[in-house]
Design an enzyme around this catalytic site. Structure first.
Site, PDB file in Angstrom:
ATOM      1  N   TYR A 153       0.846  -1.184   0.000  1.00 27.40           N
ATOM      2  CA  TYR A 153       0.000   0.000   0.000  1.00 27.40           C
ATOM      3  C   TYR A 153       0.887   1.241   0.000  1.00 27.40           C
ATOM      4  CZ  TYR A 153      -3.490   3.431   1.014  1.00 27.40           C
ATOM      5  OH  TYR A 153      -4.286   4.541   0.939  1.00 27.40           O
ATOM      6  N   LYS A 158     -11.863   0.264   4.465  1.00 33.51           N
ATOM      7  CA  LYS A 158     -12.138  -0.578   3.304  1.00 33.51           C
ATOM      8  C   LYS A 158     -13.224  -1.604   3.653  1.00 33.51           C
ATOM      9  CE  LYS A 158      -8.770   1.999   1.902  1.00 33.51           C
ATOM     10  NZ  LYS A 158      -7.379   1.599   1.976  1.00 33.51           N
TER      11      LYS A 158
HETATM   12  C1  LIG Z   1      -6.169   2.068   2.577  1.00 33.58           C
HETATM   13  C2  LIG Z   1      -5.094   1.152   2.996  1.00 33.58           C
HETATM   14  C3  LIG Z   1      -4.204   1.482   4.023  1.00 33.58           C
HETATM   15  C4  LIG Z   1      -4.235   2.832   4.720  1.00 33.58           C
HETATM   16  O1  LIG Z   1      -5.393   3.022   5.441  1.00 33.58           O
HETATM   17  P1  LIG Z   1      -6.153   4.429   5.609  1.00 33.58           P
HETATM   18  O2  LIG Z   1      -7.409   4.023   6.276  1.00 33.58           O
HETATM   19  O3  LIG Z   1      -6.339   5.018   4.250  1.00 33.58           O
HETATM   20  O4  LIG Z   1      -5.277   5.289   6.456  1.00 33.58           O
HETATM   21  C5  LIG Z   1      -3.258   0.539   4.393  1.00 33.58           C
HETATM   22  N1  LIG Z   1      -3.167  -0.653   3.769  1.00 33.58           N
HETATM   23  C6  LIG Z   1      -3.992  -0.997   2.776  1.00 33.58           C
HETATM   24  C7  LIG Z   1      -3.839  -2.334   2.124  1.00 33.58           C
HETATM   25  C8  LIG Z   1      -4.978  -0.117   2.347  1.00 33.58           C
HETATM   26  O5  LIG Z   1      -5.787  -0.472   1.344  1.00 33.58           O
END
Ligand SMILES: *Cc1c(COP(=O)(O)O)cnc(C)c1O
Length: 383
Positions: free
Chosen positions: A105, A202
């Site tokens: 990420y 997510k």
């Molecule tokens: C979105 C995401 C993050 C970061 O999280 P946030 O909620 O945007 O701070 C970390 N790892 C993965 C795999 C992600 O999809």
């Protein structure tokens, strides 16, 4: 919900671990918005509550649900995935050596690199899913192995059990970013990891309307306490309203997940042998390099994330994302609506992302509608 009964996770999720408002019988617990808590008649704290920066009852309820789904001793919710990641890394000694996937990420990697540039961390990378590469990136004093599986945006699958074995032998901790493989399909702690990490923005929330992060563990020790202290001091606990929304989101996690998996495999199969497609990266496809490990480790489905590498230039790929009508051209993932993103536009040439790669987050719409939308978009841009 009886305390000791062995309920399936679908039941626990749907009923938010049986948490109702005891006072009124309200089947949905109320949101606690207070920032401060009055002491009782003996000037004692009630239920250890004092100030919202230290956490709120609603945040604690969401943590109860997640801990049960992860089969963890404890869980913590943060106000973003990034702040959960920051809390773990801050709990390590200054200059600690960590090994991380070379593709992962983007935001977390950029943040780690900043920390490394300032000397707060020492960072080495490994090729995702490649255990030899991981072992050669490790040092005797490696403090933490960061795993992200499936890895964004190529969806390489790393064997969590194998990594945990390597880590144990060398005394390193293992954290698994399991954002794209929520507890419906993978429980990293049961495979030997020390921490399961989620961007709860997510799948856990699932409706693209809350920013949140989570950690869970069975390793209740000084470090875990310290992670909680960092959260208090930095003010990164998940606030009440957001915690309430995440708890509502988790009620439908399993049905959302199952539908996204069902749609994604249909889309992946449809475009796998497509004349205008070079390659589909999806661990659910039998020809995908990660499929064998995914079958072992993603026992509840392969998820809604995939990448389609189209036959065409960088501009043609970007045009696919401009042509779709149902797939919204937006970043992020794990929501009920399908999204498409040309990652090269975001990451540029320095992070190895292919120019013709389109990342899809497959939602819960009708699969045939989604396939038809991609068909017209790819045909117009690459045909
Ligand atoms: C979105 C995401 C993050 C970061 O999280 P946030 O909620 O945007 O701070 C970390 N790892 C993965 C795999 C992600 O999809």
């Amino acid at each position: 919900m009886k305390k000791n009964s062995r309920l399936s996770p679908e039941t626990i999720a749907a009923q938010a671990a049986g948490q109702i408002d005891e006072k009124t019988g309200s089947v949905i617990p109320p949101i606690q918005m207070a920032t401060t808590y009055a002491r009782d008649e003996n000037y004692e704290r009630r239920e250890d509550l004092i100030y919202a920066r230290y956490g709120t009852p609603t945040c604690g309820q969401a943590e109860n649900v997640l801990a049960k789904l992860e089969e963890a001793e404890d869980a913590l919710f943060f106000n973003s995935g990034l702040s959960a990641a920051a809390a773990v890394l801050e709990s390590l000694p200054a200059g600690a050596h960590i090994v991380v996937p070379e593709n992962m990420y983007f935001g977390v990697l950029v943040w780690m690199q900043r920390q490394a540039d300032k000397g707060y961390l020492s960072l080495d990378t490994y090729v995702p899913a490649d255990l030899d590469s991981l072992e050669s990136a490790m040092r005797d004093d490696t403090a933490l192995i960061w795993v992200e599986t499936p890895t964004n945006p190529t969806w390489a699958v790393t064997d969590i059990a194998a990594v945990s074995k390597i880590a144990k032998a060398k005394g390193a901790l293992v954290l698994v970013d399991s954002t794209t493989a929520p507890p419906c399909t993978t429980k990293p702690l049961n495979l030997g990891a020390d921490y399961a990490f989620h961007s709860a923005t997510k799948y856990l929330n699932g409706h693209s309307d809350v920013l949140a992060g989570a950690l869970s563990t069975n390793l209740i020790d000084d470090r875990w306490e310290d992670i909680g202290v960092v959260r208090k001091l930095q003010g990164t606990a998940l606030p009440g309203f957001e915690a309430w929304l995440v708890m509502r989101g988790m009620r439908t996690l399993y049905v959302r997940w199952n539908k996204a998996c069902e749609n994604a495999i249909k889309i992946a199969k449809h475009f796998n042998d497509h004349p205008l497609v070079e390659r589909v990266q999806y661990p659910g496809l039998p020809n995908d390099p990660g499929h064998a490990i995914a079958q072992k480790q993603m026992t509840g489905g392969f998820g809604g994330m995939m990448s389609i590498l189209v036959k065409g230039s960088e501009q043609a790929a970007r045009n696919v994302a401009r042509n779709t009508e149902l797939f919204l051209p937006a970043t992020s993932l794990g929501g009920v609506e399908s999204l498409i993103e040309h990652r090269f536009t975001i990451e540029g040439p320095d992070y190895g992302v292919a120019e013709n790669l389109l990342r899809l987050s497959v939602g819960i719409e009708d699969a045939d509608d989604l396939i038809a939308d991609l068909e017209q978009a790819i045909t117009r841009a690459c045909g």
